[in-house]
Design a protein around this motif. Sequence first.
Motif, short mmCIF file in Angstrom:
data_model
loop_
_atom_site.label_atom_id
_atom_site.label_comp_id
_atom_site.label_asym_id
_atom_site.label_seq_id
_atom_site.Cartn_x
_atom_site.Cartn_y
_atom_site.Cartn_z
N LYS A 91 0.82 -1.20 0.00
CA LYS A 91 0.00 0.00 0.00
C LYS A 91 0.87 1.26 0.00
O LYS A 91 1.98 1.26 0.51
N GLN A 92 0.35 2.30 -0.58
CA GLN A 92 1.07 3.56 -0.69
C GLN A 92 0.99 4.32 0.64
O GLN A 92 -0.10 4.54 1.16
N PRO A 93 2.14 4.74 1.20
CA PRO A 93 2.11 5.44 2.49
C PRO A 93 1.57 6.86 2.33
O PRO A 93 1.73 7.49 1.30
N THR A 94 0.92 7.35 3.40
CA THR A 94 0.43 8.73 3.39
C THR A 94 1.59 9.67 3.67
O THR A 94 2.66 9.25 4.13
N GLU A 95 1.38 10.94 3.40
CA GLU A 95 2.44 11.92 3.63
C GLU A 95 2.77 12.02 5.12
O GLU A 95 3.93 12.19 5.50
N GLY A 96 1.76 11.88 5.98
CA GLY A 96 1.99 11.90 7.42
C GLY A 96 2.86 10.74 7.88
O GLY A 96 3.76 10.90 8.70
N ASN A 97 2.60 9.55 7.33
CA ASN A 97 3.41 8.38 7.68
C ASN A 97 4.84 8.51 7.17
O ASN A 97 5.78 8.06 7.82
N LEU A 98 5.02 9.11 6.01
CA LEU A 98 6.37 9.33 5.49
C LEU A 98 7.16 10.24 6.42
O LEU A 98 8.31 9.96 6.75
N TRP A 99 6.55 11.36 6.86
CA TRP A 99 7.25 12.27 7.76
C TRP A 99 7.45 11.64 9.13
O TRP A 99 8.45 11.90 9.80
N HIS A 100 6.53 10.80 9.57
CA HIS A 100 6.68 10.08 10.83
C HIS A 100 7.93 9.21 10.80
O HIS A 100 8.67 9.13 11.78
N LYS A 101 8.20 8.56 9.68
CA LYS A 101 9.38 7.71 9.56
C LYS A 101 10.64 8.51 9.27
O LYS A 101 11.73 8.15 9.71
N ARG A 102 10.54 9.60 8.51
CA ARG A 102 11.71 10.42 8.21
C ARG A 102 12.25 11.13 9.45
O ARG A 102 13.46 11.26 9.61
N LEU A 103 11.35 11.61 10.29
CA LEU A 103 11.73 12.24 11.55
C LEU A 103 11.57 11.17 12.62
O LEU A 103 10.47 10.90 13.05
N PRO A 104 12.63 10.57 13.08
CA PRO A 104 12.65 9.30 13.80
C PRO A 104 11.42 8.95 14.63
O PRO A 104 11.44 9.06 15.84
N HIS A 105 10.36 8.57 13.94
CA HIS A 105 9.10 8.12 14.55
C HIS A 105 8.53 9.16 15.52
O HIS A 105 8.15 8.85 16.65
N ILE A 106 8.46 10.40 15.04
CA ILE A 106 7.90 11.51 15.81
C ILE A 106 6.40 11.28 16.00
O ILE A 106 5.74 10.70 15.14
N ASN A 107 5.86 11.74 17.12
CA ASN A 107 4.43 11.52 17.38
C ASN A 107 3.58 12.61 16.71
O ASN A 107 4.09 13.55 16.11
N ALA A 108 2.26 12.49 16.82
CA ALA A 108 1.34 13.41 16.15
C ALA A 108 1.48 14.84 16.67
O ALA A 108 1.39 15.80 15.90
N LYS A 109 1.73 14.98 17.98
CA LYS A 109 1.90 16.33 18.55
C LYS A 109 3.15 17.01 17.97
O LYS A 109 3.15 18.21 17.72
N GLY A 110 4.20 16.25 17.78
CA GLY A 110 5.42 16.79 17.19
C GLY A 110 5.21 17.22 15.75
O GLY A 110 5.69 18.27 15.32
N LEU A 111 4.48 16.41 14.98
CA LEU A 111 4.16 16.79 13.60
C LEU A 111 3.28 18.03 13.56
O LEU A 111 3.46 18.91 12.71
N GLN A 112 2.33 18.12 14.49
CA GLN A 112 1.45 19.29 14.55
C GLN A 112 2.25 20.54 14.90
O GLN A 112 2.01 21.61 14.33
N ALA A 113 3.22 20.43 15.81
CA ALA A 113 4.05 21.58 16.18
C ALA A 113 4.88 22.05 14.99
O ALA A 113 5.01 23.26 14.76
N LEU A 114 5.41 21.12 14.21
CA LEU A 114 6.17 21.50 13.01
C LEU A 114 5.26 22.12 11.95
O LEU A 114 5.66 23.04 11.24
#
Length: 123
Positions: free
Chosen positions: A52-75
């Motif tokens: 399956k094709q990964p979502t953009e959120g999952n790609l950034w989650h893996k690129r930024l060493p498994h950052i959580n949703a709050k960290g992605l929201q802050a960025l």
Amino acid sequence: MLDSIDCEYKGKEGYCEVLKNTKPILRGVKINGVYIVQGVQKMHSTLVVIQKQPTEGNLWHKRLPHINAKGLQALANRGILPKGIHQSLSFCEHCVTGKATRQSFVKAQHTTKAILNYVHSDL
């Protein structure tokens, strides 16, 4: 890993191929910086492929060493990542197993009847 089974990698202009004896066995197209496998030919050894094709959120989650949703929201609030990217995160098995703790050993009961029946040594 691929060179151990005499495979060759070739890639350019947004696609990649893995060849064995000049015959393509795996092809992928680059989407959002990640190669998505388009076709796999079975061989005698096992290949692991994400279907399956990964979502953009999952790609950034893996690129930024498994950052959580709050960290992605802050960025995203700082304008570094697109807005709403944290909402497209799915379950990550690696995050769950990484947070797992080990169970401690049960204390053993040692009963001795005479001197030197139980000897502990540290080598």
